[in-house]
Design a protein around this motif. Structure first.
Motif, PDB file in Angstrom:
ATOM      1  N   ARG A 227       0.814  -1.215   0.000  1.00  0.00           N
ATOM      2  CA  ARG A 227       0.000   0.000   0.000  1.00  0.00           C
ATOM      3  C   ARG A 227       0.850   1.269   0.000  1.00  0.00           C
ATOM      4  N   LEU A 228       0.271   2.298  -0.588  1.00  0.00           N
ATOM      5  CA  LEU A 228       0.868   3.630  -0.576  1.00  0.00           C
ATOM      6  C   LEU A 228      -0.180   4.625  -0.112  1.00  0.00           C
ATOM      7  N   GLU A 229       0.276   5.644   0.617  1.00  0.00           N
ATOM      8  CA  GLU A 229      -0.581   6.761   0.987  1.00  0.00           C
ATOM      9  C   GLU A 229      -0.267   7.924   0.056  1.00  0.00           C
ATOM     10  N   VAL A 230      -1.310   8.542  -0.476  1.00  0.00           N
ATOM     11  CA  VAL A 230      -1.140   9.606  -1.461  1.00  0.00           C
ATOM     12  C   VAL A 230      -1.902  10.848  -1.027  1.00  0.00           C
ATOM     13  N   LEU A 231      -1.275  11.996  -1.180  1.00  0.00           N
ATOM     14  CA  LEU A 231      -1.943  13.279  -1.010  1.00  0.00           C
ATOM     15  C   LEU A 231      -2.344  13.781  -2.382  1.00  0.00           C
TER      16      LEU A 231
END
Length: 217
Positions: A119-123
């Motif tokens: 998983r990646l967190e993106v703004l």
């Protein structure tokens, strides 16, 4: 390079939606002034993270566009280190693209709420109607970010090992892991993208599936 991603639910801490979060305003809102003071303006982004999952993959991250070591943004725990990478999101159903940032609190300095390696967190700017279960494409610079297809590589390695283990049986496993990796580097170079743990797990699986010991009992 583009990768297909699945939108999933996060912990709700970045946006402040989690009922048990010690940060009712959300961590992104609290961190934004600290990042601005260091030269990164997040005012154009929604104050929460978009959680993207890439099933069966593990991300290799290097050369961040922004690196903030030991950033003190709260008095509830020690400073954390953060990295950011510029990316682009493509919403194919709406023929829409948006600039964004991968938001990466370094796990070795993070207090809690660790993410899966897939998983990646993106703004990103606010994207209406983008809900868990939706899909999109993540465009990245391949010199900085690469998704390692661990599940596919392990399946291919298991198939590669099949007839070699069937022929040699237990003698195949007399090599230690280091020697096996050196052999694979010549015979099946794709294994170089797998970690020692991933290679060892595949070897253990091959031993279970392909040796005569599977017939015992």
């Amino acid at each position: 390079m583009r990768y297909r991603a699945l939108v999933v639910s996060g912990h709700g801490v970045a946006s402040g939606r989690a009922a048990d979060s010690p940060y009712p305003a959300g961590t992104i809102a609290l961190q934004t002034p600290a990042f601005l003071a260091q030269g990164l303006d997040l005012s154009g982004y929604f104050p929460g993270t978009l959680n993207l999952d890439f099933p069966g993959c593990r991300w290799e991250l290097q050369q961040p566009d922004y690196l903030f070591p030991s950033l003190a943004w709260t008095d509830l725990h020690p400073p954390e280190t953060f990295s950011f990478w510029r990316i682009r999101l493509h919403l194919s159903e709406r023929d829409q693209a948006a600039e964004g940032l991968i938001y990466y609190p370094h796990p070795e300095t993070k207090a809690r709420h660790f993410q899966s390696p897939s998983r990646l967190e993106v703004l990103a700017p606010f994207l209406p109607d983008l809900h868990p279960g939706a899909s999109l494409e993540l465009e990245v610079n391949p010199q900085q970010l690469r998704a390692i297809p661990v599940a596919r590589l392990r399946a291919r390695l298991l198939e590669f090992l099949k007839f070699r283990v069937l022929a040699a049986q237990e003698s195949f496993f007399e090599m230690d892991l280091s020697s096996c990796r050196a052999w694979l580097a010549v015979q099946w170079p794709e294994a170089s993208d797998l970690t020692d743990g991933e290679v060892q797990s595949t070897l253990d699986q091959a031993r279970t599936l392909y040796t005569e010991s599977r017939l015992v009992g």
